[in-house]
Motif scaffolding. Structure first.
Motif, PDB file in Angstrom:
ATOM      1  N   ALA A  85       0.700  -1.310  -0.137  1.00 23.41           N
ATOM      2  CA  ALA A  85       0.163   0.025   0.052  1.00 23.41           C
ATOM      3  C   ALA A  85       0.924   1.121   0.275  1.00 23.41           C
ATOM      4  CB  ALA A  85      -0.964   0.575   0.632  1.00 23.41           C
ATOM      5  N   MET A  86       0.491   2.534  -0.384  1.00 25.45           N
ATOM      6  CA  MET A  86       1.230   3.760  -0.335  1.00 25.45           C
ATOM      7  C   MET A  86       0.282   4.703   0.789  1.00 25.45           C
ATOM      8  SD  MET A  86       0.968   5.037  -4.298  1.00 25.45           S
ATOM      9  CE  MET A  86      -0.704   4.782  -5.106  1.00 25.45           C
ATOM     10  N   THR A  87       0.516   5.427   1.065  1.00 27.63           N
ATOM     11  CA  THR A  87       0.254   6.070   2.351  1.00 27.63           C
ATOM     12  C   THR A  87      -0.587   6.849   2.940  1.00 27.63           C
ATOM     13  OG1 THR A  87       2.790   6.916   2.765  1.00 27.63           O
ATOM     14  CG2 THR A  87       1.020   8.105   3.881  1.00 27.63           C
ATOM     15  N   MET A  88      -2.009   7.266   1.472  1.00 27.84           N
ATOM     16  CA  MET A  88      -2.829   7.480   1.322  1.00 27.84           C
ATOM     17  C   MET A  88      -3.631   6.199   1.689  1.00 27.84           C
ATOM     18  SD  MET A  88      -3.534   7.724  -3.136  1.00 27.84           S
ATOM     19  CE  MET A  88      -4.778   7.605  -2.867  1.00 27.84           C
ATOM     20  N   ASP A  89      -3.073   4.474   1.574  1.00 24.99           N
ATOM     21  CA  ASP A  89      -3.975   4.185   1.836  1.00 24.99           C
ATOM     22  C   ASP A  89      -4.424   3.027   3.087  1.00 24.99           C
ATOM     23  OD1 ASP A  89      -4.095   3.641  -1.099  1.00 24.99           O
ATOM     24  OD2 ASP A  89      -2.310   2.549  -1.488  1.00 24.99           O
ATOM     25  N   LEU A  90      -3.882   4.015   4.029  1.00 25.66           N
ATOM     26  CA  LEU A  90      -3.734   3.953   5.648  1.00 25.66           C
ATOM     27  C   LEU A  90      -5.291   3.446   5.927  1.00 25.66           C
ATOM     28  CD1 LEU A  90      -2.513   3.129   7.814  1.00 25.66           C
ATOM     29  CD2 LEU A  90      -2.764   5.999   8.693  1.00 25.66           C
ATOM     30  N   LEU A  91      -6.566   4.010   4.928  1.00 24.14           N
ATOM     31  CA  LEU A  91      -7.737   3.770   6.073  1.00 24.14           C
ATOM     32  C   LEU A  91      -8.111   2.033   5.125  1.00 24.14           C
ATOM     33  CD1 LEU A  91      -9.998   3.768   7.585  1.00 24.14           C
ATOM     34  CD2 LEU A  91     -11.073   5.517   5.078  1.00 24.14           C
ATOM     35  N   ALA A  92      -7.794   2.099   3.991  1.00 21.41           N
ATOM     36  CA  ALA A  92      -8.325   0.578   3.334  1.00 21.41           C
ATOM     37  C   ALA A  92      -7.682  -0.235   3.860  1.00 21.41           C
ATOM     38  CB  ALA A  92      -7.576   0.827   1.362  1.00 21.41           C
ATOM     39  N   THR A  93      -5.961   0.271   3.968  1.00 23.25           N
ATOM     40  CA  THR A  93      -5.120  -0.992   5.178  1.00 23.25           C
ATOM     41  C   THR A  93      -5.982  -1.594   6.367  1.00 23.25           C
ATOM     42  OG1 THR A  93      -3.596  -0.124   3.307  1.00 23.25           O
ATOM     43  CG2 THR A  93      -3.265  -1.499   5.257  1.00 23.25           C
ATOM     44  N   LYS A  94      -6.009  -0.860   6.529  1.00 18.36           N
ATOM     45  CA  LYS A  94      -6.658  -0.694   7.981  1.00 18.36           C
ATOM     46  C   LYS A  94      -8.354  -1.452   7.613  1.00 18.36           C
ATOM     47  CE  LYS A  94      -8.056   1.885  12.118  1.00 18.36           C
ATOM     48  NZ  LYS A  94      -9.094   2.864  13.010  1.00 18.36           N
ATOM     49  N   LYS A  95      -9.073  -1.268   7.471  1.00 25.93           N
ATOM     50  CA  LYS A  95     -10.342  -2.115   6.998  1.00 25.93           C
ATOM     51  C   LYS A  95      -9.668  -3.249   6.128  1.00 25.93           C
ATOM     52  CE  LYS A  95     -13.312   1.874   5.295  1.00 25.93           C
ATOM     53  NZ  LYS A  95     -14.120   2.199   4.190  1.00 25.93           N
ATOM     54  N   ILE A  96      -8.534  -3.482   5.873  1.00 20.29           N
ATOM     55  CA  ILE A  96      -8.506  -4.701   5.442  1.00 20.29           C
ATOM     56  C   ILE A  96      -8.054  -5.747   5.986  1.00 20.29           C
ATOM     57  CG2 ILE A  96      -6.535  -6.344   3.841  1.00 20.29           C
ATOM     58  CD1 ILE A  96      -6.892  -4.293   1.914  1.00 20.29           C
ATOM     59  N   VAL A  97      -7.193  -5.492   7.075  1.00 18.78           N
ATOM     60  CA  VAL A  97      -5.913  -5.645   8.458  1.00 18.78           C
ATOM     61  C   VAL A  97      -7.604  -6.051   9.453  1.00 18.78           C
ATOM     62  CG1 VAL A  97      -4.566  -5.943   9.924  1.00 18.78           C
ATOM     63  CG2 VAL A  97      -4.706  -5.409   8.167  1.00 18.78           C
ATOM     64  N   SER A  98      -8.290  -5.490   9.285  1.00 18.91           N
ATOM     65  CA  SER A  98     -10.305  -5.414  10.602  1.00 18.91           C
ATOM     66  C   SER A  98     -10.729  -7.106  10.230  1.00 18.91           C
ATOM     67  CB  SER A  98     -10.351  -4.242  10.589  1.00 18.91           C
ATOM     68  OG  SER A  98     -11.673  -4.344  11.190  1.00 18.91           O
ATOM     69  N   THR A  99     -11.021  -6.714   8.623  1.00 20.45           N
ATOM     70  CA  THR A  99     -11.549  -7.874   8.105  1.00 20.45           C
ATOM     71  C   THR A  99     -10.728  -8.972   8.263  1.00 20.45           C
ATOM     72  OG1 THR A  99     -12.702  -5.580   6.545  1.00 20.45           O
ATOM     73  CG2 THR A  99     -12.720  -8.766   5.915  1.00 20.45           C
ATOM     74  N   TRP A 100      -9.716  -8.896   8.475  1.00  8.48           N
ATOM     75  CA  TRP A 100      -8.911 -10.058   8.207  1.00  8.48           C
ATOM     76  C   TRP A 100      -9.378 -11.379   9.360  1.00  8.48           C
ATOM     77  CZ3 TRP A 100      -6.006 -13.566   5.786  1.00  8.48           C
ATOM     78  CH2 TRP A 100      -4.809 -14.412   6.670  1.00  8.48           C
ATOM     79  N   GLY A 101      -8.610  -9.794  10.160  1.00  9.62           N
ATOM     80  CA  GLY A 101      -8.496 -10.605  12.399  1.00  9.62           C
ATOM     81  C   GLY A 101      -9.868 -10.704  12.531  1.00  9.62           C
ATOM     82  N   ALA A 102     -11.163 -10.185  12.140  1.00 11.21           N
ATOM     83  CA  ALA A 102     -12.357 -11.005  12.373  1.00 11.21           C
ATOM     84  C   ALA A 102     -12.718 -12.032  11.579  1.00 11.21           C
ATOM     85  CB  ALA A 102     -13.377  -9.807  11.476  1.00 11.21           C
ATOM     86  N   SER A 103     -12.095 -12.965  11.013  1.00 11.99           N
ATOM     87  CA  SER A 103     -12.113 -13.992  10.229  1.00 11.99           C
ATOM     88  C   SER A 103     -11.182 -14.798   9.978  1.00 11.99           C
ATOM     89  CB  SER A 103     -12.604 -13.790   8.103  1.00 11.99           C
ATOM     90  OG  SER A 103     -11.278 -13.705   7.588  1.00 11.99           O
TER      91      SER A 103
END
Length: 155
Positions: free
Chosen positions: A68-86
């Protein structure tokens, strides 16, 4: 290493939806896939929006690598949260231009390790030392940032 790795191309995903270059995968994620393939580790590349929309079954994978790029922090956070939930286990590795500010990433996301700079050799070293299979000391691995207790270490 046993297990399958999901490599996510979050480059230019911003908040989770790209507005341009939706049909291409960046060279960083492709290089990461090459490292895993060289080590005979099964992997798949997916776009951030495909993961966030549920088109990719996270339970099919054992580990997660995000570019990811710096501007992708929010998307990256969402992805890791989704990963952690599953997934309750498996390593999360973040790399790409976003890795230039590890303090921000650890404050917002808390991955297992951040690979900084050209990460192919570093990723290969992490695989060779068994990082994806067990907990270990990382102070001798160059090109990474990680959390040790509450402190952020940058090698």
């Amino acid at each position: 290493m046993s297990g399958k790795v999901l490599i996510i191309d979050a480059l230019s995903a911003g908040r989770g939806q790209r507005t341009s270059s939706r049909d291409s995968i960046g060279c960083g994620p492709r290089s990461v896939a090459g490292v895993f393939e060289k080590h005979q580790i099964p992997c798949r590349i997916a776009r951030a929006e495909d993961v966030l929309s549920g088109q990719v079954r996270l339970r099919s994978f054992d580990h997660l690598a995000i570019s990811a790029m710096t501007m992708d922090l929010l998307a990256t956070k969402k992805i890791v949260s989704t990963w952690g939930a599953s997934r309750k286990q498996g390593r999360v590795v973040i790399g790409g231009p976003i890795a230039s500010n590890p303090e921000s990433i650890f404050r917002e996301i808390s991955p297992d390790v951040i690979v900084r700079g050209e990460g192919e050799a570093t990723l290969s070293e992490l695989i060779d030392i068994g990082f994806f299979e067990s907990t270990m000391e990382l102070e001798h691995v160059l090109g990474i940032a990680y959390r040790k207790k509450k402190a952020i270490k940058v090698n």
